[in-house]
Design a protein around this motif. Sequence first.
Motif, PDB file in Angstrom:
ATOM      1  N   SER A 111       0.856  -1.184   0.000  1.00 27.25           N
ATOM      2  CA  SER A 111       0.000   0.000   0.000  1.00 27.25           C
ATOM      3  C   SER A 111       0.893   1.234   0.000  1.00 27.25           C
ATOM      4  N   ASP A 112       0.292   2.393   0.150  1.00 28.90           N
ATOM      5  CA  ASP A 112       1.066   3.625   0.190  1.00 28.90           C
ATOM      6  C   ASP A 112       1.772   3.803   1.525  1.00 28.90           C
ATOM      7  N   GLY A 113       1.302   3.105   2.563  1.00 27.89           N
ATOM      8  CA  GLY A 113       1.867   3.260   3.893  1.00 27.89           C
ATOM      9  C   GLY A 113       2.973   2.271   4.187  1.00 27.89           C
ATOM     10  N   ALA A 114       3.540   2.405   5.378  1.00 28.85           N
ATOM     11  CA  ALA A 114       4.618   1.526   5.817  1.00 28.85           C
ATOM     12  C   ALA A 114       4.078   0.136   6.139  1.00 28.85           C
ATOM     13  N   TRP A 115       4.926  -0.852   5.934  1.00 32.30           N
ATOM     14  CA  TRP A 115       4.616  -2.237   6.280  1.00 32.30           C
ATOM     15  C   TRP A 115       5.704  -2.746   7.199  1.00 32.30           C
ATOM     16  N   VAL A 116       5.338  -3.285   8.340  1.00 30.18           N
ATOM     17  CA  VAL A 116       6.301  -3.905   9.241  1.00 30.18           C
ATOM     18  C   VAL A 116       6.161  -5.406   9.078  1.00 30.18           C
ATOM     19  N   GLU A 117       7.177  -6.020   8.487  1.00 31.78           N
ATOM     20  CA  GLU A 117       7.165  -7.468   8.278  1.00 31.78           C
ATOM     21  C   GLU A 117       7.546  -8.201   9.558  1.00 31.78           C
TER      22      GLU A 117
END
Length: 118
Positions: A102-108
């Motif tokens: 998405s446009d936002g941050a992703w914390v894997e």
Amino acid sequence: MKTRAVEPKSESNEVQCWGENPNAQMLRVELRDGSVNLYPYAWLERVQFLPAEEADSLTLFFNRQCVRITGKKLRELVSTLQRMAVEWVKERSEQFSSIGSSDGAWVETIEISEATPK
């Protein structure tokens, strides 16, 4: 009545990976297994951000522990940490691992380890 401002960082509450609060005094770190760790901002010694095409890496060096966050588009999280305004950060749930970026941050992933003595 006073309310605290919390800004969502993604389109759905269920896929948010971090929240902002300008009055935060502690950082809440939530792991996928449900465990929660709280860190006072006063213990934060250094933040290291390493951008990469595959996955960004963000390491928070606290008094006796290191919190390593990997994911995508973490630069905004770094800027908010600089203002000590990140209230919480959590790993993306397994059920959302198949969702596209998405446009936002992703914390894997978030890894917590003991800091090596100086």
